[in-house]
Design a protein around this motif. Structure first.
Motif, PDB file in Angstrom:
ATOM      1  N   TRP A   1       0.842  -1.210   0.000  1.00 56.08           N
ATOM      2  CA  TRP A   1       0.000   0.000   0.000  1.00 56.08           C
ATOM      3  C   TRP A   1       0.871   1.252   0.000  1.00 56.08           C
ATOM      4  CZ3 TRP A   1      -0.497   4.043   3.477  1.00 56.08           C
ATOM      5  CH2 TRP A   1      -1.580   4.911   3.269  1.00 56.08           C
ATOM      6  N   LEU A   2       1.986   1.197   0.788  1.00 51.45           N
ATOM      7  CA  LEU A   2       2.879   2.371   0.807  1.00 51.45           C
ATOM      8  C   LEU A   2       3.511   2.617  -0.559  1.00 51.45           C
ATOM      9  CD1 LEU A   2       4.724   2.049   4.243  1.00 51.45           C
ATOM     10  CD2 LEU A   2       3.031   3.754   3.585  1.00 51.45           C
ATOM     11  N   GLU A   3       3.855   1.546  -1.307  1.00 52.20           N
ATOM     12  CA  GLU A   3       4.438   1.719  -2.631  1.00 52.20           C
ATOM     13  C   GLU A   3       3.452   2.409  -3.570  1.00 52.20           C
ATOM     14  OE1 GLU A   3       5.674  -2.100  -3.913  1.00 52.20           O
ATOM     15  OE2 GLU A   3       7.560  -2.067  -2.779  1.00 52.20           O
ATOM     16  N   LYS A   4       2.185   1.991  -3.519  1.00 48.98           N
ATOM     17  CA  LYS A   4       1.175   2.667  -4.346  1.00 48.98           C
ATOM     18  C   LYS A   4       1.029   4.125  -3.922  1.00 48.98           C
ATOM     19  CE  LYS A   4      -1.513  -1.535  -5.143  1.00 48.98           C
ATOM     20  NZ  LYS A   4      -2.836  -2.209  -4.957  1.00 48.98           N
ATOM     21  N   PHE A   5       0.985   4.330  -2.620  1.00 43.05           N
ATOM     22  CA  PHE A   5       0.823   5.691  -2.118  1.00 43.05           C
ATOM     23  C   PHE A   5       2.055   6.534  -2.465  1.00 43.05           C
ATOM     24  CE2 PHE A   5       0.984   8.859   1.359  1.00 43.05           C
ATOM     25  CZ  PHE A   5      -0.223   9.495   1.119  1.00 43.05           C
ATOM     26  N   LEU A   6       3.256   5.895  -2.413  1.00 41.15           N
ATOM     27  CA  LEU A   6       4.486   6.635  -2.720  1.00 41.15           C
ATOM     28  C   LEU A   6       4.506   7.066  -4.183  1.00 41.15           C
ATOM     29  CD1 LEU A   6       7.213   7.576  -1.534  1.00 41.15           C
ATOM     30  CD2 LEU A   6       8.187   5.414  -2.302  1.00 41.15           C
ATOM     31  N   ARG A   7       4.037   6.159  -5.062  1.00 36.11           N
ATOM     32  CA  ARG A   7       3.997   6.523  -6.477  1.00 36.11           C
ATOM     33  C   ARG A   7       3.052   7.697  -6.710  1.00 36.11           C
ATOM     34  NH1 ARG A   7       4.446   0.815  -7.188  1.00 36.11           N
ATOM     35  NH2 ARG A   7       2.175   0.614  -7.257  1.00 36.11           N
ATOM     36  N   GLU A   8       1.946   7.713  -6.028  1.00 38.96           N
ATOM     37  CA  GLU A   8       1.017   8.835  -6.152  1.00 38.96           C
ATOM     38  C   GLU A   8       1.668  10.110  -5.640  1.00 38.96           C
ATOM     39  OE1 GLU A   8      -2.461   7.781  -4.077  1.00 38.96           O
ATOM     40  OE2 GLU A   8      -3.069   6.181  -5.468  1.00 38.96           O
ATOM     41  N   GLN A   9       2.365  10.015  -4.512  1.00 39.06           N
ATOM     42  CA  GLN A   9       3.037  11.184  -3.968  1.00 39.06           C
ATOM     43  C   GLN A   9       4.154  11.659  -4.890  1.00 39.06           C
ATOM     44  OE1 GLN A   9       1.990  12.902  -1.333  1.00 39.06           O
ATOM     45  NE2 GLN A   9       0.297  11.404  -1.226  1.00 39.06           N
ATOM     46  N   GLN A  10       4.834  10.674  -5.540  1.00 41.94           N
ATOM     47  CA  GLN A  10       5.922  11.044  -6.447  1.00 41.94           C
ATOM     48  C   GLN A  10       5.376  11.810  -7.653  1.00 41.94           C
ATOM     49  OE1 GLN A  10       8.088   7.674  -7.884  1.00 41.94           O
ATOM     50  NE2 GLN A  10       9.937   8.860  -8.377  1.00 41.94           N
TER      51      GLN A  10
ATOM     52  N   ALA B   1       5.496  20.760   0.914  1.00 45.08           N
ATOM     53  CA  ALA B   1       4.615  19.817   1.609  1.00 45.08           C
ATOM     54  C   ALA B   1       4.589  18.466   0.893  1.00 45.08           C
ATOM     55  CB  ALA B   1       3.204  20.375   1.700  1.00 45.08           C
ATOM     56  N   ARG B   2       4.532  18.513  -0.437  1.00 42.56           N
ATOM     57  CA  ARG B   2       4.568  17.272  -1.190  1.00 42.56           C
ATOM     58  C   ARG B   2       5.878  16.516  -0.961  1.00 42.56           C
ATOM     59  NH1 ARG B   2       0.083  15.030  -3.771  1.00 42.56           N
ATOM     60  NH2 ARG B   2      -1.283  16.710  -4.527  1.00 42.56           N
ATOM     61  N   ARG B   3       7.008  17.302  -0.934  1.00 40.48           N
ATOM     62  CA  ARG B   3       8.300  16.658  -0.742  1.00 40.48           C
ATOM     63  C   ARG B   3       8.407  16.047   0.657  1.00 40.48           C
ATOM     64  NH1 ARG B   3      10.939  20.515  -2.236  1.00 40.48           N
ATOM     65  NH2 ARG B   3      11.447  19.844  -4.366  1.00 40.48           N
ATOM     66  N   THR B   4       7.890  16.755   1.664  1.00 39.29           N
ATOM     67  CA  THR B   4       7.943  16.233   3.047  1.00 39.29           C
ATOM     68  C   THR B   4       7.114  14.956   3.175  1.00 39.29           C
ATOM     69  OG1 THR B   4       8.236  18.466   3.915  1.00 39.29           O
ATOM     70  CG2 THR B   4       7.456  16.756   5.459  1.00 39.29           C
ATOM     71  N   LEU B   5       5.912  14.949   2.579  1.00 45.45           N
ATOM     72  CA  LEU B   5       5.062  13.763   2.630  1.00 45.45           C
ATOM     73  C   LEU B   5       5.710  12.611   1.881  1.00 45.45           C
ATOM     74  CD1 LEU B   5       2.396  12.438   3.455  1.00 45.45           C
ATOM     75  CD2 LEU B   5       1.370  13.405   1.372  1.00 45.45           C
TER      76      LEU B   5
ATOM     77  N   SER C   1       8.550  11.239   4.020  1.00 43.07           N
ATOM     78  CA  SER C   1       8.015  10.471   5.170  1.00 43.07           C
ATOM     79  C   SER C   1       7.489   9.107   4.733  1.00 43.07           C
ATOM     80  CB  SER C   1       6.894  11.267   5.835  1.00 43.07           C
ATOM     81  OG  SER C   1       6.295  10.508   6.874  1.00 43.07           O
ATOM     82  N   THR C   2       6.782   9.099   3.593  1.00 43.08           N
ATOM     83  CA  THR C   2       6.265   7.826   3.080  1.00 43.08           C
ATOM     84  C   THR C   2       7.403   6.906   2.680  1.00 43.08           C
ATOM     85  OG1 THR C   2       4.294   8.990   2.268  1.00 43.08           O
ATOM     86  CG2 THR C   2       4.723   6.782   1.389  1.00 43.08           C
ATOM     87  N   LEU C   3       8.457   7.485   2.091  1.00 46.29           N
ATOM     88  CA  LEU C   3       9.616   6.678   1.711  1.00 46.29           C
ATOM     89  C   LEU C   3      10.287   6.062   2.934  1.00 46.29           C
ATOM     90  CD1 LEU C   3      11.454   5.739  -0.609  1.00 46.29           C
ATOM     91  CD2 LEU C   3      12.791   7.852  -0.310  1.00 46.29           C
TER      92      LEU C   3
ATOM     93  N   GLN D   1       8.792   5.330   5.814  1.00 45.82           N
ATOM     94  CA  GLN D   1       7.906   4.270   6.305  1.00 45.82           C
ATOM     95  C   GLN D   1       7.999   3.022   5.440  1.00 45.82           C
ATOM     96  OE1 GLN D   1       3.890   5.616   6.913  1.00 45.82           O
ATOM     97  NE2 GLN D   1       4.531   7.530   7.893  1.00 45.82           N
ATOM     98  N   LEU D   2       8.141   3.221   4.115  1.00 51.90           N
ATOM     99  CA  LEU D   2       8.278   2.079   3.225  1.00 51.90           C
ATOM    100  C   LEU D   2       9.567   1.322   3.510  1.00 51.90           C
ATOM    101  CD1 LEU D   2       7.334   0.418   0.797  1.00 51.90           C
ATOM    102  CD2 LEU D   2       8.466   2.088  -0.705  1.00 51.90           C
ATOM    103  N   THR D   3      10.640   2.049   3.775  1.00 48.73           N
ATOM    104  CA  THR D   3      11.910   1.392   4.096  1.00 48.73           C
ATOM    105  C   THR D   3      11.798   0.578   5.376  1.00 48.73           C
ATOM    106  OG1 THR D   3      13.096   3.235   3.021  1.00 48.73           O
ATOM    107  CG2 THR D   3      14.365   1.788   4.509  1.00 48.73           C
ATOM    108  N   GLU D   4      11.147   1.161   6.399  1.00 49.09           N
ATOM    109  CA  GLU D   4      10.956   0.431   7.663  1.00 49.09           C
ATOM    110  C   GLU D   4      10.079  -0.812   7.464  1.00 49.09           C
ATOM    111  OE1 GLU D   4       9.325   3.276  10.282  1.00 49.09           O
ATOM    112  OE2 GLU D   4      11.224   4.355  10.627  1.00 49.09           O
ATOM    113  N   ALA D   5       9.035  -0.679   6.631  1.00 50.84           N
ATOM    114  CA  ALA D   5       8.160  -1.829   6.379  1.00 50.84           C
ATOM    115  C   ALA D   5       8.917  -2.947   5.701  1.00 50.84           C
ATOM    116  CB  ALA D   5       6.955  -1.402   5.538  1.00 50.84           C
ATOM    117  N   LYS D   6       9.771  -2.592   4.705  1.00 51.36           N
ATOM    118  CA  LYS D   6      10.564  -3.617   4.049  1.00 51.36           C
ATOM    119  C   LYS D   6      11.552  -4.270   5.008  1.00 51.36           C
ATOM    120  CE  LYS D   6      10.172  -1.914  -0.680  1.00 51.36           C
ATOM    121  NZ  LYS D   6       9.528  -3.158  -1.148  1.00 51.36           N
ATOM    122  N   GLN D   7      12.078  -3.481   5.952  1.00 53.43           N
ATOM    123  CA  GLN D   7      12.964  -4.070   6.955  1.00 53.43           C
ATOM    124  C   GLN D   7      12.205  -5.068   7.835  1.00 53.43           C
ATOM    125  OE1 GLN D   7      14.644  -0.737   9.029  1.00 53.43           O
ATOM    126  NE2 GLN D   7      16.212  -0.343   7.456  1.00 53.43           N
TER     127      GLN D   7
END
Length: 552
Positions: free
Chosen positions: A197-206, A238-242, A245-247, A249-255
């Motif tokens: 879900w974070l990867e999908k959300f990250l792509r949207e944020q990107q 704001a977009r860059r900060t979000l 942050s999502t990136l 969280q994604l790294t922590e989830a993969k860990q």
């Protein structure tokens, strides 16, 4: 109650021993079961206020307990230890109740399958033998394991039972490891879903950040409105900060997916049990003794309530309407026939004569009856073997010891035990005297200066009791009363001969002899009523062979 226990203690003790024997046979044949336990500590992952933390931790731990009981954990243990090929887990015979449940479930399944065919649903695939054995091993293991929380702590205990200590330890430790693996797998799966879900959300944020940066760059090339520029710059930041942050969280989830950490860890592995857990010998023995005592008391009460044998004087006094009921205790001489042999020895030392316990009181009663001119007394037993002949002999001896001229007559034609013991070689007897009254002087054998014995003689067709009842004989009780102070007549048992009914009206009174714990109350009452109907006077009832504790 004390009397009841004295009379029925054997029933109670026998029932207790029977239940103890069954418990002992079970303990000897039952397969022992050993229990091993593994302890784990759980680290509750809760984020809540202090007021809600305790409730949240309890809910978390309860959830972990259910996970540990799940079929995935138990199935993993079955596969890891190959329990689906273990006879202890698959050699199981269903009970009648289980067969009934399976039949109902199969009937329900057939109905559902028939309905599925009509609606286009695909019928279920039948299970293979391997699947059936695997499910059977899981069901068996579920019944042989237990998971509990220790107090209010965060420690849980997984216990497993098996037929050997080593197997119990292996099952308990494997269940703990399978639970930890299940916990790790659940967390990894949750992290994987969260990562997707974070990867999908990250792509949207990107994409959003790229659009915001493009708009800002386009506006910077021709800045006309500083306020618009500040707004675009703020949106881009704001977009860059979000995005950052999502990136993160994604790294922590993969860990967490790569290096998952369980919410529980083993703090104490299972150790070999030193003794069996089941069957519990002490508990089963105590339970068997308690049940045996209860069942024994119940059986003894039922037996006591339904028993119509004579065990207490009051029973026959109330049922038969007699005022004199005497208990005679068991004694060696009454069992072995010593009284008659004592007299047959020809000794005149009657003072040394052994007396049955209770006979002295009965003799005193007879003396009182003699004062009322009850001189000729018949002794008749309800059933053979009650000791009527012995009692007649005892009464005659005690009467002669008191100084009374006494005559003992053997009229028991069915079994002349007195004649066989006292005068086995006598040539004349009662039969001869009935034909010739003058023979009484030679037929009556003097045993002591105050005691004579008239043996039976040779009986041919009619018994002497029946002949005496005809009053056509040369022997008359009226004439005998002139010579003797007391006359005792031994009569055949009522149940084997009609002599008692024939001779009883000619006597001054009759003593009915019963056997303690053997003679029926109903039979005794029938004898009393029958003889009363023919005109006999029942002087009393003697309960012979009574235990000394009852007689006392």
């Amino acid at each position: 109650m004390l009397f009841f226990l004295r009379m029925r203690w054997l029933w109670i003790v026998a029932t207790i021993f029977a239940f103890l024997a069954m418990a002992g046979s079970y303990l000897l044949t039952a397969e022992p079961t050993y229990v091993a336990s593994t302890q784990l500590v759980i680290f509750p992952q809760v984020n809540s206020t202090e007021a809600q933390r305790a409730f949240a931790e309890d809910a978390f731990i309860e959830g972990q307990l259910e996970i540990a009981r799940s079929s995935d954990v138990i199935g993993g243990t079955v596969r890891a230890l190959d329990l689906d090929s273990d006879p202890d887990f698959v050699d199981w015979k269903p009970s009648l109740l289980d067969k009934a449940k399976d039949w109902l479930l199969s009937a329900q399944t057939d109905t559902q399958e028939a309905a599925g065919v009509g609606t286009g649903e695909t019928p279920t695939r039948p299970r293979t033998e391997e699947e059936r054995l695997h499910d059977l091993a899981i069901a068996t293991l579920q019944n042989m394991m237990d998971i509990r929380r220790i107090g209010s702590s965060t420690i849980i205990e997984i216990s497993a039972a098996a037929s050997s200590p080593q197997k119990a330890v292996a099952i308990a430790d494997t269940l703990a490891r399978q639970y930890i693996q299940k916990n790790i797998a659940m967390k990894a799966d949750a992290s994987r879903q969260y990562s997707d879900w974070l990867e999908k959300f990250l792509r949207e944020q990107q994409r959003g950040l790229a659009d915001a940066s493009s708009a800002l760059n386009t506006f910077n090339s021709n800045p006309r409105d500083q306020f618009k520029l500040a707004e675009l710059q703020s949106a881009t930041d704001a977009r860059r900060t979000l995005y950052e942050s999502t990136l993160t969280q994604l790294t922590e989830a993969k860990q967490r997916i790569t290096y998952p950490v369980s919410d529980a860890t083993i703090v104490s592995r299972a150790t070999l049990p030193l003794s069996k857990a089941r069957p519990r010998s002490t508990l089963i023995t105590a339970f068997a003794a308690a049940v045996g005592l209860g069942v024994g008391l119940a059986l003894a009460m039922i037996r006591h309530a339904s028993d119509r044998r004579i065990v207490r004087p009051q029973q026959i006094a109330d049922a038969g309407g007699v005022s004199i009921v005497t208990l005679l205790a068991r004694s060696k001489q009454s069992r072995d026939g010593d009284p008659a042999r004592f007299l047959a020895d020809g000794t005149s030392n009657t003072a040394a004569y052994p007396v049955i316990p209770g006979m002295a009181e009965l003799s005193a009663t007879i003396v009182g009856l003699r004062r009322k001119r009850r001189v000729v007394i018949g002794i008749v037993a309800v059933d053979p073997g009650s000791g009527a002949s012995t009692i007649a002999c005892e009464l005659a001896v005690l009467s002669s010891i008191s100084g009374a001229d006494t005559l003992l007559i053997d009229a028991a034609a069915e079994k002349s035990s007195l004649s066989k013991s006292i005068a086995p070689h006598s040539s004349t007897g009662l039969i001869d005297v009935l034909d010739n009254g003058e023979l009484i002087q030679t037929a009556a054998l003097p045993l002591t200066p105050t005691l004579k014995f008239l043996p039976l003689g040779n009986v041919e067709a009619v018994t002497p009791a029946v002949r005496l009842s005809s009053r056509r004989t040369q022997l008359s009780f009226a004439e005998l009363k002139k010579e003797f102070d007391a006359i005792f007549v031994d009569i055949s048992a009522f149940s084997t001969s009609p002599d008692a009914n024939a001779i009883a009206p000619e006597l001054d009174g009759v003593l009915v002899v019963t056997s303690h714990g053997r003679t029926s109350i109903d039979d005794t009452v029938r004898v009393i009523d029958t003889m009363r109907n023919v005109g006999a006077e029942i002087l009393g009832v003697i309960i012979n062979h009574a235990p000394k504790r009852i007689e006392s």
